[in-house]
Write a protein that holds these residues in place. Structure first.
Motif, PDB file in Angstrom:
ATOM      1  N   MET A   1      32.073  51.512  31.252  1.00 26.61           N
ATOM      2  CA  MET A   1      33.254  52.297  31.562  1.00 26.61           C
ATOM      3  C   MET A   1      34.407  51.353  31.892  1.00 26.61           C
ATOM      4  N   THR A   2      35.518  51.602  31.275  1.00 26.26           N
ATOM      5  CA  THR A   2      36.679  50.753  31.450  1.00 26.26           C
ATOM      6  C   THR A   2      37.384  51.085  32.757  1.00 26.26           C
ATOM      7  N   GLY A   3      37.676  50.031  33.520  1.00 29.73           N
ATOM      8  CA  GLY A   3      38.373  50.212  34.784  1.00 29.73           C
ATOM      9  C   GLY A   3      39.784  49.674  34.712  1.00 29.73           C
ATOM     10  N   GLN A   4      40.567  50.008  35.713  1.00 34.12           N
ATOM     11  CA  GLN A   4      41.935  49.533  35.797  1.00 34.12           C
ATOM     12  C   GLN A   4      41.941  48.029  36.028  1.00 34.12           C
ATOM     13  N   LEU A   5      42.907  47.366  35.456  1.00 33.52           N
ATOM     14  CA  LEU A   5      43.038  45.928  35.620  1.00 33.52           C
ATOM     15  C   LEU A   5      43.551  45.627  37.024  1.00 33.52           C
ATOM     16  N   PRO A   6      42.782  44.853  37.806  1.00 30.68           N
ATOM     17  CA  PRO A   6      43.256  44.493  39.149  1.00 30.68           C
ATOM     18  C   PRO A   6      44.405  43.496  39.059  1.00 30.68           C
ATOM     19  N   SER A   7      45.126  43.337  40.148  1.00 27.43           N
ATOM     20  CA  SER A   7      46.247  42.394  40.115  1.00 27.43           C
ATOM     21  C   SER A   7      45.791  40.949  40.275  1.00 27.43           C
ATOM     22  N   SER A   8      44.567  40.735  40.827  1.00 33.52           N
ATOM     23  CA  SER A   8      44.050  39.370  40.965  1.00 33.52           C
ATOM     24  C   SER A   8      42.526  39.370  40.905  1.00 33.52           C
ATOM     25  N   VAL A   9      41.994  38.375  40.168  1.00 30.50           N
ATOM     26  CA  VAL A   9      40.551  38.267  39.952  1.00 30.50           C
ATOM     27  C   VAL A   9      40.129  36.816  40.164  1.00 30.50           C
ATOM     28  N   LEU A  10      39.009  36.648  40.845  1.00 35.98           N
ATOM     29  CA  LEU A  10      38.405  35.331  41.015  1.00 35.98           C
ATOM     30  C   LEU A  10      37.019  35.367  40.391  1.00 35.98           C
ATOM     31  N   PHE A  11      36.772  34.498  39.406  1.00 34.98           N
ATOM     32  CA  PHE A  11      35.458  34.352  38.806  1.00 34.98           C
ATOM     33  C   PHE A  11      34.751  33.201  39.494  1.00 34.98           C
ATOM     34  N   CYS A  12      33.448  33.340  39.717  1.00 33.55           N
ATOM     35  CA  CYS A  12      32.704  32.246  40.337  1.00 33.55           C
ATOM     36  C   CYS A  12      31.332  32.087  39.699  1.00 33.55           C
ATOM     37  N   CYS A  13      30.872  30.846  39.680  1.00 27.59           N
ATOM     38  CA  CYS A  13      29.536  30.510  39.198  1.00 27.59           C
ATOM     39  C   CYS A  13      29.041  29.307  39.997  1.00 27.59           C
ATOM     40  N   ASP A  14      28.047  28.619  39.495  1.00 27.84           N
ATOM     41  CA  ASP A  14      27.434  27.541  40.273  1.00 27.84           C
ATOM     42  C   ASP A  14      28.309  26.295  40.400  1.00 27.84           C
ATOM     43  N   HIS A  15      28.885  25.819  39.290  1.00 30.71           N
ATOM     44  CA  HIS A  15      29.591  24.538  39.292  1.00 30.71           C
ATOM     45  C   HIS A  15      31.038  24.608  38.809  1.00 30.71           C
TER      46      HIS A  15
END
Length: 155
Positions: A1-15
């Protein structure tokens, strides 16, 4: 389901050297300036992965100048996690760290289980295929969550 685009996003992973920079670069390409996008890792003990640079370059996403950073560095530099509307964790370790750091904030943390391609494949073509699979999983997640890319920015 498609959601509204937030004004700020932080992606995180291991390294912050494979999955989260891919997601950051692809989101910037797909949605442009409509959202502020950054990425971070639990650790910052590596440089940007060369296979990551190659498979993203195939889609017009330039990551060769990406500088890896950790959650700790982010805090040291004065970046506040509470300033993000959404944190998207791409690994179990980053999900735990994001939840730990945001337990007193009212913001959304999502977990997108995405393949870690490091260590997969024996030959260069096999390794590239694994990294493309990860990239394509991220593309599917982005478009599934935020809708199709902006017109003219499609992959």
């Amino acid at each position: 389901m498609t959601g509204q685009l937030p004004s700020s996003v932080l992606f995180c992973c291991d390294h912050n050297s494979v999955r989260s920079p891919m997601a950051e670069g692809l989101m910037k390409k797909f949605y442009g300036q409509r959202a502020y996008v950054q990425s971070v890792g639990v650790h910052n003990d590596r440089e940007i992965d060369g296979f990551t640079v190659s498979v993203c370059d195939e889609m017009g996403v330039k990551l060769d100048r990406h500088r890896v950073r950790s959650f700790d560095e982010m805090e040291d530099w004065g970046d506040d996690l509470s300033g993000f509307d959404l944190i998207i964790a791409l690994s179990p370790a980053s999900l735990r760290r994001a939840q730990e750091l945001t337990r007193y904030y009212h913001l959304e943390v999502e977990y997108w289980p995405v393949l870690d391609p490091t260590g997969l494949g024996e030959s260069r073509p096999d390794k590239l295929a694994a990294y493309r699979q990860t990239r394509d999983q991220i593309v599917d997640r982005l478009t599934g969550r935020f809708g199709p890319p902006r017109r003219g920015d499609a992959p």
